[in-house]
Design a protein around this motif. Structure first.
Motif, PDB file in Angstrom:
ATOM      1  N   PHE A  29      -0.822  -4.942  -6.312  1.00 13.08           N
ATOM      2  CA  PHE A  29      -0.201  -6.215  -6.708  1.00 13.08           C
ATOM      3  C   PHE A  29      -1.230  -7.229  -7.203  1.00 13.08           C
ATOM      4  CE2 PHE A  29       2.704  -4.633  -3.268  1.00 13.08           C
ATOM      5  CZ  PHE A  29       3.747  -4.278  -4.106  1.00 13.08           C
ATOM      6  N   ALA A  30      -2.371  -6.763  -7.664  1.00 15.17           N
ATOM      7  CA  ALA A  30      -3.408  -7.700  -8.115  1.00 15.17           C
ATOM      8  C   ALA A  30      -4.172  -7.113  -9.302  1.00 15.17           C
ATOM      9  CB  ALA A  30      -4.377  -8.012  -6.982  1.00 15.17           C
ATOM     10  N   ILE A  49      -2.985 -12.529  -8.171  1.00 16.92           N
ATOM     11  CA  ILE A  49      -2.189 -11.889  -7.118  1.00 16.92           C
ATOM     12  C   ILE A  49      -0.710 -12.160  -7.395  1.00 16.92           C
ATOM     13  CG2 ILE A  49      -1.764 -11.720  -4.637  1.00 16.92           C
ATOM     14  CD1 ILE A  49      -4.562 -12.870  -4.186  1.00 16.92           C
ATOM     15  N   LYS A  50       0.067 -11.103  -7.536  1.00 12.58           N
ATOM     16  CA  LYS A  50       1.503 -11.236  -7.817  1.00 12.58           C
ATOM     17  C   LYS A  50       2.220 -11.684  -6.544  1.00 12.58           C
ATOM     18  CE  LYS A  50       2.827 -10.156 -11.207  1.00 12.58           C
ATOM     19  NZ  LYS A  50       2.987 -10.955 -12.456  1.00 12.58           N
ATOM     20  N   LYS A  51       2.922 -12.804  -6.622  1.00 13.22           N
ATOM     21  CA  LYS A  51       3.639 -13.332  -5.456  1.00 13.22           C
ATOM     22  C   LYS A  51       4.971 -12.597  -5.259  1.00 13.22           C
ATOM     23  CE  LYS A  51       3.831 -17.628  -6.835  1.00 13.22           C
ATOM     24  NZ  LYS A  51       4.094 -19.085  -6.814  1.00 13.22           N
ATOM     25  N   ARG A  59       8.296  -6.174  -3.908  1.00 17.79           N
ATOM     26  CA  ARG A  59       7.256  -6.254  -4.932  1.00 17.79           C
ATOM     27  C   ARG A  59       6.494  -7.564  -4.781  1.00 17.79           C
ATOM     28  NH1 ARG A  59       6.927  -2.835  -8.784  1.00 17.79           N
ATOM     29  NH2 ARG A  59       5.890  -4.331 -10.159  1.00 17.79           N
ATOM     30  N   GLY A  60       5.155  -7.455  -4.787  1.00 18.25           N
ATOM     31  CA  GLY A  60       4.330  -8.640  -4.651  1.00 18.25           C
ATOM     32  C   GLY A  60       3.858  -8.856  -3.213  1.00 18.25           C
ATOM     33  N   ILE A 165     -16.106  -7.616  -0.216  1.00 16.58           N
ATOM     34  CA  ILE A 165     -15.025  -8.227  -0.986  1.00 16.58           C
ATOM     35  C   ILE A 165     -13.677  -7.845  -0.385  1.00 16.58           C
ATOM     36  CG2 ILE A 165     -16.427  -8.102  -3.088  1.00 16.58           C
ATOM     37  CD1 ILE A 165     -14.445  -5.832  -4.005  1.00 16.58           C
ATOM     38  N   ASP A 166     -12.602  -8.349  -0.987  1.00 21.60           N
ATOM     39  CA  ASP A 166     -11.201  -8.026  -0.673  1.00 21.60           C
ATOM     40  C   ASP A 166     -10.859  -8.329   0.782  1.00 21.60           C
ATOM     41  OD1 ASP A 166      -8.615  -7.214  -0.645  1.00 21.60           O
ATOM     42  OD2 ASP A 166      -8.985  -5.234  -1.526  1.00 21.60           O
ATOM     43  N   PHE A 167     -10.485  -9.583   1.018  1.00 18.97           N
ATOM     44  CA  PHE A 167     -10.119 -10.037   2.356  1.00 18.97           C
ATOM     45  C   PHE A 167      -8.602 -10.132   2.528  1.00 18.97           C
ATOM     46  CE2 PHE A 167     -14.518 -10.917   2.134  1.00 18.97           C
ATOM     47  CZ  PHE A 167     -14.989 -10.967   3.443  1.00 18.97           C
ATOM     48  N   GLY A 168      -7.890  -9.282   1.769  1.00 19.73           N
ATOM     49  CA  GLY A 168      -6.428  -9.298   1.838  1.00 19.73           C
ATOM     50  C   GLY A 168      -5.880  -8.892   3.194  1.00 19.73           C
ATOM     51  N   LEU A 169      -6.620  -8.061   3.962  1.00 19.52           N
ATOM     52  CA  LEU A 169      -6.161  -7.630   5.289  1.00 19.52           C
ATOM     53  C   LEU A 169      -6.887  -8.355   6.418  1.00 19.52           C
ATOM     54  CD1 LEU A 169      -5.877  -3.747   4.804  1.00 19.52           C
ATOM     55  CD2 LEU A 169      -4.097  -5.479   4.547  1.00 19.52           C
TER      56      LEU A 169
END
Length: 442
Positions: A29-30, A49-51, A59-60, A165-169
């Motif tokens: 989603f990014a 980042i797709k909301k 989705r998103g 990098i990538d602190f989405g979690l």
């Protein structure tokens, strides 16, 4: 501008402030694109980042998850962690303006080299530990540490600097709070994620252990033929140091990996990972959770001490390598200097030899010329002597008529005159060989 919690979202169009250039990468989603800030000309990475537009959609990314990532990034400032520069929002996307890290993924770097020497791996692990230690000091767990989320600033450098990098979690860990989840990349997740147990900072340390194993061998410790087999290997802590990959690896490195790939045996494993959606309704054993939290806290403190000890060891090792490198560099410099001196001396001797050869050749030529000249003179003088002898013979024939006394005097005078003539003509060289004697013949 819109503020929610600590996260600040600018409502202007990002294109008004940045020139959006080519795409650098994408996820579920990014999309990440290179961009240039118009006011400064500085390059950044724009992460679109797709909301998720409504709760019913799958989705998103949910807004609270984006806010959590932004909130954490805004709190981070470390040389080994990517920096957030700005945040924009439009109807469909949130755009994170991040530091541009252009050296590629550590995963790609490993793919090119297959595996690293222990010294090279040490440099990467030291930087990863520095970044993780900083996160944990702020009670932040990354939960998705893997080579793809470790970027190099410059892959052409001798010792590239890395960025997490990538602190989405990523999540902030609150002491005593009940936090369980199933997320991350199966190959790198800790057993407590597989078994849906209480999660804490130590889950990152497990991932560091897996990364270290991969850096040293090029192989993955728990990877199976299927996702289920991989997760079963993790839950059973089923790994080994294959001699093919670890034949030259030190015991210190293996011990470091063993200390990180440890399962918390105080918690009972839950083998129903396939049906993890049912976990929300499972009743918790409060006493078991409290015991687990206490053990997790102790484990975290122990791991923190281990990390600090390892950082100290790596620092000492780094200083030793630098000292040895400087000593070798000085020795090489001295050898090069001696070699240059020897080379200059060799060239001088060669030039002297060439000069000597030329002189000898010249002398040889002169000697041959002089020898030929002397031989010619010798022949001429011998002819002259024969002529004189003939003359003297005829004179001796007249001796009876004229008287011997006057002839003898004449012979002596002729001898002296001939010697003087020879001495003037050829010096002493021929005179030693030709000794004319015009005497009275019988």
């Amino acid at each position: 501008m819109r503020t929610l919690g600590m996260a600040v979202f600018k409502q202007q169009k990002v294109e008004d402030f940045y020139d959006i250039v080519e795409e650098l990468g994408s996820g579920q989603f990014a999309i990440v694109k290179r961009c240039i800030e118009k006011s400064t000309g500085v390059e950044y990475a724009a992460k679109f980042i797709k909301k998720r537009l409504n709760r019913a959609s799958r989705r998103g990314v949910r807004r609270e998850e984006i806010e959590r990532e932004v909130d954490i990034l805004q709190d981070l400032q470390h040389p080994n962690i990517i920096t957030l520069h700005d945040v924009y929002e439009n109807r469909t996307d949130v755009v994170l303006i991040l530091e541009l890290v252009s050296g590629g993924e550590l995963f790609d770097f490993l793919a090119q080299k297959e595996s690293l020497s222990e010294e090279e791996a040490t440099e990467f692990i030291k930087q990863i530990l520095n970044g993780v230690q900083y996160l944990h000091s702020k009670k932040i767990a990354h939960f998705d540490l893997k080579p793809e989320n470790i970027m190099l600033l410059d892959n052409n450098a001798l010792l590239p600097r890395i960025k997490l990098i990538d602190f989405g979690l990523a999540h902030r860990i609150k002491d005593g709070a009940d936090f369980k989840n199933i997320f991350g990349t199966p190959e790198f997740v800790a057993p407590e994620i597989v078994n849906y147990e209480q999660l804490g900072l130590e889950a990152d340390m497990w991932s560091v252990g897996v990364i270290t194993y991969i850096l040293l061998s090029g192989a993955s410790p728990f990877l199976g033929d299927s996702k289920q087999e991989t997760l079963a290997n993790i839950s059973a802590v089923n790994f080994e140091f294959d001699e093919e990959f670890f034949g030259s690896t030190s015991e210190l490195a293996k011990s470091f990996i063993r200390q990180l790939l440890v399962k918390d045996t105080s918690m009972l494993p839950n083998n129903t990972y396939v049906n993890f959606e049912r976990f929300a309704s499972v009743l918790e054993d409060i006493s078991l959770v409290e015991m687990g939290l206490e053990n997790v806290s102790q484990k975290r403190e122990s791991l923190q001490d281990d990390v600090e000890a390892l950082l100290s060891i790596y620092t000492e090792k780094e200083a030793w390598y630098k000292e040895e490198s400087e000593s070798i560099r000085q020795e090489l410099s001295r050898v090069r200097y001696e070699f240059r001196k020897a080379e200059a001396l060799r060239k001088g001797l060669q030039e002297d030899l060439r000069t000597t050869d030329a002189n000898l050749a010249n002398m040889d030529s002169r000697y041959l010329t002089r020898e030929a000249h002397l031989s010619s003179l010798r022949q001429e003088l011998n002819a002259e002597l024969r002529w004189l002898q003939e003359v003297m013979g005829s004179l001796n024939g007249e001796a009876g008529k004229t008287g011997l006394g006057s002839i003898s005097v004449l012979n002596n005078e002729l001898n002296e005159a001939l010697k003087e003539l020879l001495s003037r003509a050829c010096g002493g060289e021929l005179c030693s060989q030709v000794k004319p004697d015009i005497s009275e013949s019988s």
